[in-house]
Design an enzyme around this catalytic site. Structure first.
Site, PDB file in Angstrom:
ATOM      1  N   ALA A  43     -12.888  -0.217  17.497  1.00 12.47           N
ATOM      2  CA  ALA A  43     -13.298   1.009  16.784  1.00 12.47           C
ATOM      3  C   ALA A  43     -13.620   0.656  15.345  1.00 12.47           C
ATOM      4  O   ALA A  43     -12.853  -0.055  14.690  1.00 12.47           O
ATOM      5  CB  ALA A  43     -12.174   2.046  16.822  1.00 12.47           C
ATOM      6  N   ARG A  49     -22.698  -2.926  12.626  1.00  7.38           N
ATOM      7  CA  ARG A  49     -22.065  -4.196  12.241  1.00  7.38           C
ATOM      8  C   ARG A  49     -21.060  -4.640  13.317  1.00  7.38           C
ATOM      9  O   ARG A  49     -21.004  -5.807  13.705  1.00  7.38           O
ATOM     10  CB  ARG A  49     -21.365  -4.009  10.899  1.00  7.38           C
ATOM     11  CG  ARG A  49     -20.929  -5.292  10.268  1.00  7.38           C
ATOM     12  CD  ARG A  49     -20.300  -5.066   8.906  1.00  7.38           C
ATOM     13  NE  ARG A  49     -19.397  -6.181   8.648  1.00  7.38           N
ATOM     14  CZ  ARG A  49     -18.159  -6.227   9.082  1.00  7.38           C
ATOM     15  NH1 ARG A  49     -17.649  -5.238   9.769  1.00  7.38           N
ATOM     16  NH2 ARG A  49     -17.413  -7.285   8.828  1.00  7.38           N
ATOM     17  N   LYS A 105       1.104  -2.973   5.312  1.00  6.91           N
ATOM     18  CA  LYS A 105       2.404  -3.014   4.597  1.00  6.91           C
ATOM     19  C   LYS A 105       2.719  -1.710   3.892  1.00  6.91           C
ATOM     20  O   LYS A 105       3.871  -1.290   3.840  1.00  6.91           O
ATOM     21  CB  LYS A 105       2.422  -4.173   3.594  1.00  6.91           C
ATOM     22  CG  LYS A 105       1.314  -4.138   2.570  1.00  6.91           C
ATOM     23  CD  LYS A 105       0.322  -5.218   2.802  1.00  6.91           C
ATOM     24  CE  LYS A 105      -0.928  -4.983   1.986  1.00  6.91           C
ATOM     25  NZ  LYS A 105      -1.949  -5.946   2.214  1.00  6.91           N
ATOM     26  N   GLU A 129       3.629  -9.271  11.508  1.00  6.24           N
ATOM     27  CA  GLU A 129       3.611 -10.547  10.772  1.00  6.24           C
ATOM     28  C   GLU A 129       2.552 -10.548   9.663  1.00  6.24           C
ATOM     29  O   GLU A 129       2.770 -11.082   8.574  1.00  6.24           O
ATOM     30  CB  GLU A 129       3.334 -11.701  11.759  1.00  6.24           C
ATOM     31  CG  GLU A 129       3.401 -13.061  11.132  1.00  6.24           C
ATOM     32  CD  GLU A 129       4.805 -13.425  10.666  1.00  6.24           C
ATOM     33  OE1 GLU A 129       5.664 -13.661  11.514  1.00  6.24           O
ATOM     34  OE2 GLU A 129       5.044 -13.450   9.452  1.00  6.24           O
ATOM     35  N   VAL A 132       2.941  -9.129   5.665  1.00  4.91           N
ATOM     36  CA  VAL A 132       3.583  -9.790   4.516  1.00  4.91           C
ATOM     37  C   VAL A 132       3.059 -11.212   4.378  1.00  4.91           C
ATOM     38  O   VAL A 132       3.165 -12.019   5.310  1.00  4.91           O
ATOM     39  CB  VAL A 132       5.118  -9.824   4.683  1.00  4.91           C
ATOM     40  CG1 VAL A 132       5.771 -10.526   3.500  1.00  4.91           C
ATOM     41  CG2 VAL A 132       5.678  -8.423   4.849  1.00  4.91           C
ATOM     42  N   GLY A 134       0.104 -12.649   4.321  1.00  3.80           N
ATOM     43  CA  GLY A 134      -1.049 -13.130   5.107  1.00  3.80           C
ATOM     44  C   GLY A 134      -0.696 -14.074   6.231  1.00  3.80           C
ATOM     45  O   GLY A 134      -0.105 -13.683   7.226  1.00  3.80           O
ATOM     46  N   ASP A 201       1.699  -3.417  -4.288  1.00  6.94           N
ATOM     47  CA  ASP A 201       1.489  -4.183  -3.050  1.00  6.94           C
ATOM     48  C   ASP A 201       2.656  -5.152  -2.819  1.00  6.94           C
ATOM     49  O   ASP A 201       3.185  -5.244  -1.710  1.00  6.94           O
ATOM     50  CB  ASP A 201       0.157  -4.944  -3.162  1.00  6.94           C
ATOM     51  CG  ASP A 201      -0.085  -5.861  -1.984  1.00  6.94           C
ATOM     52  OD1 ASP A 201      -0.405  -5.358  -0.890  1.00  6.94           O
ATOM     53  OD2 ASP A 201       0.070  -7.092  -2.143  1.00  6.94           O
ATOM     54  N   LYS A 205       5.572  -5.238   0.339  1.00 10.01           N
ATOM     55  CA  LYS A 205       5.944  -6.420   1.134  1.00 10.01           C
ATOM     56  C   LYS A 205       7.431  -6.735   0.961  1.00 10.01           C
ATOM     57  O   LYS A 205       8.121  -7.081   1.921  1.00 10.01           O
ATOM     58  CB  LYS A 205       5.081  -7.619   0.715  1.00 10.01           C
ATOM     59  CG  LYS A 205       3.603  -7.409   1.048  1.00 10.01           C
ATOM     60  CD  LYS A 205       2.732  -8.435   0.329  1.00 10.01           C
ATOM     61  CE  LYS A 205       1.248  -8.217   0.604  1.00 10.01           C
ATOM     62  NZ  LYS A 205       0.382  -8.947  -0.319  1.00 10.01           N
ATOM     63  N   GLY A 302      -7.022 -13.225   3.359  1.00 13.06           N
ATOM     64  CA  GLY A 302      -8.204 -13.914   3.896  1.00 13.06           C
ATOM     65  C   GLY A 302      -8.310 -13.704   5.398  1.00 13.06           C
ATOM     66  O   GLY A 302      -7.318 -13.444   6.090  1.00 13.06           O
TER      67      GLY A 302
HETATM   68  N1  HSE Z   1      -4.125  -7.777  -2.012  1.00  9.57           N
HETATM   69  C1  HSE Z   1      -3.198  -8.724  -1.490  1.00  9.57           C
HETATM   70  C2  HSE Z   1      -3.014  -9.860  -2.471  1.00  9.57           C
HETATM   71  C3  HSE Z   1      -3.593  -9.340  -0.191  1.00  9.57           C
HETATM   72  O1  HSE Z   1      -3.675  -9.921  -3.498  1.00  9.57           O
HETATM   73  O2  HSE Z   1      -2.158 -10.688  -2.205  1.00  9.57           O
HETATM   74  C4  HSE Z   1      -3.319  -8.486   0.982  1.00  9.57           C
HETATM   75  O3  HSE Z   1      -1.965  -8.228   1.105  1.00  9.57           O
END
Ligand code: HSE
Length: 438
Positions: A43, A49, A105, A129, A132, A134, A201, A205, A302
């Site tokens: 979805a 795209r 998160k 997983e 937190v 990446g 952010d 986490k 990433g």
């Molecule tokens: N925006 C976050 C960071 C990456 O800069 O680490 C995604 O959690």
């Protein structure tokens, strides 16, 4: 055995990476999982795209509810983000008996308690997983690998954007504003960078990390959060001269009075491995009573690194899909009826050491005045530097490093120092951690 069927909500950067890595490593992943894993529905708002990315491999729809309500879907991967529609979709998927994998998160930190309660009611797994750090398998390490330990504390660089900004400020001596613009140009920082630079952010986490480390519910509202926007290149340079590096750390620690849950810029000794984590990389230092210190390092964001975590969850869920829910790893690592209600310590009760910088008039007795205030609050000085005044100037910067002190005493001392007639402007205060592991 038939492949397990997966619905993917959101095929942006991470979703696209997940689709690609799953296809690329299909054979190896199937050998590990014991059966095939197929994304059969996707979805996304951008239908064109999405169709281009998946070709004929999956059905594409703009209606994410079509995926979570589809009877053929066993697992839903939520990569939409945000806390509104994503929550509705996750709860609907759970209600429909589907397992959920999410990188969200913000949603888990703020609404996780309700989401996990719903998942328990419907006997489904919610795996996270990718939420937190990446690609770093820190959730797996904390929930399973370190399960023998009483976790004592954790300190993490868990926001790549702010770490990149601090690295650049240190290396180039540039201001926060200049480097933020550069980070936005490079695509590291969002157009609205608030969540990253204000520590929000990282606090999301850290909330998740604390829950699975100490067996407590998600307590995001109780976290102390301070970002990096106020940091100056001068403080970074002074810290460097004193043997320290400034990092935005998420710190959670068990103390007899409660659990510390705090995100703020922190001076840490330059010689620590974690102090040398630069750019957008993440690292998490975990101190367990049996294992001692362990350090986890890698890409915190990433497409491919985050896909690596999403797919690890996919394999876990696929393996445990048919297992009795009682035999699965509990969502928050501890049995749900064993979660503890231990309080989160207010920042005023946290004990740490401090970097204090003040601008003062360069005249006799100034230092005596300041040290008297500190002595009155029982604050012990560990190191002190007075910078030479610039040519023609009569004001100088004084930097003091303190020994361990409870924050409320430092607040009282700072307020009194700022009232001294010889002190110009505000006192800059940055917390310090030694992160000693013995
Ligand atoms: N925006 C976050 C960071 C990456 O800069 O680490 C995604 O959690």
């Amino acid at each position: 055995m038939n492949p397990i069927k997966v619905g993917l909500l959101g095929i942006g950067t991470v979703g696209g990476g997940t689709f690609e890595v799953l296809a690329r490593n299909q054979e190896e992943i199937t050998r590990r999982a014991g059966r095939g894993i197929e994304i059969t529905m996707v979805a996304d708002k951008d239908l064109e795209r999405a169709r281009k990315l998946v070709g004929k491999a999956a059905t594409v729809t703009a209606d994410a509810f079509e995926v979570v309500n589809h009877p053929d879907i066993d697992i839903v991967i939520e990569l939409i983000g945000g806390t509104t529609i994503a929550e509705q979709l996750i709860l609907k998927a759970i209600e429909n008996g589907k397992h959920v994998i999410t990188a969200n998160k913000a949603l888990l930190a703020t609404r996780g308690n309700e989401i996990f309660a719903a998942a328990r009611k419907h006997d489904v797994m919610v795996a996270f997983e990718a939420a937190v750090a990446g690609g770093i398998p820190i959730i797996k390490a904390l929930r399973e690998g370190l399960t023998a330990n009483r976790i004592e504390w954790i300190a993490g660089i868990i926001n790549g954007t702010s770490n990149f900004i601090l690295s650049e400020m240190r290396e180039k001596g540039s201001s926060f504003e200049t480097v933020l613009k550069e980070a936005q140009r490079l695509g590291y920082a969002e157009a609205d960078p608030t969540f990253d630079i204000e520590g929000i952010d990282a606090a999301h986490k850290l909330t998740i990390i604390a829950a699975i480390s100490f067996g407590i519910p998600m307590r995001f509202k109780d976290a102390y959060i301070e970002g990096i926007a106020q940091l100056t290149a001068a403080d970074i340079r002074y810290a460097e001269e004193l043997g320290y590096r400034i990092k935005l750390l998420g710190i959670t620690r068990r103390t007899p009075q409660g659990i510390e849950l705090r995100v703020h810029p922190t001076l840490i000794p330059k010689r620590r491995l974690i102090a040398n984590v630069e750019g957008v990389m993440n690292a998490i230092l975990v101190k367990g009573d049996a294992v001692g210190a362990t350090l986890y390092y890698g890409a915190g964001a990433g497409a491919y690194p985050t896909a690596s975590s999403v797919i690890a969850d996919l394999v876990d869920v696929t393996r445990m899909h048919t297992a009795d829910p009682e035999h699965r790893v509990p969502h928050l690592a501890f049995q749900p009826d064993q979660l503890s209600s231990v309080p989160i310590l207010p920042i005023t009760e946290v004990e740490t050491s401090y970097y204090l910088r003040m601008r003062v008039c360069d005249r006799p007795g100034v230092l005596a005045d300041i040290t008297r205030v500190l002595a009155d609050s029982s604050i012990s000085i560990d190191a002190m530097v007075q910078k030479e005044p610039s040519a023609g100037e009569e004001q100088v910067d004084i930097i003091m490093l303190t020994h361990l002190t409870v924050e409320r005493s430092v607040n009282v001392a700072i307020a009194r120092i700022e009232q001294l007639p010889v002190v110009v402007g505000r006192v800059t205060r940055i917390r310090m951690e030694q992160l000693g592991t013995h």
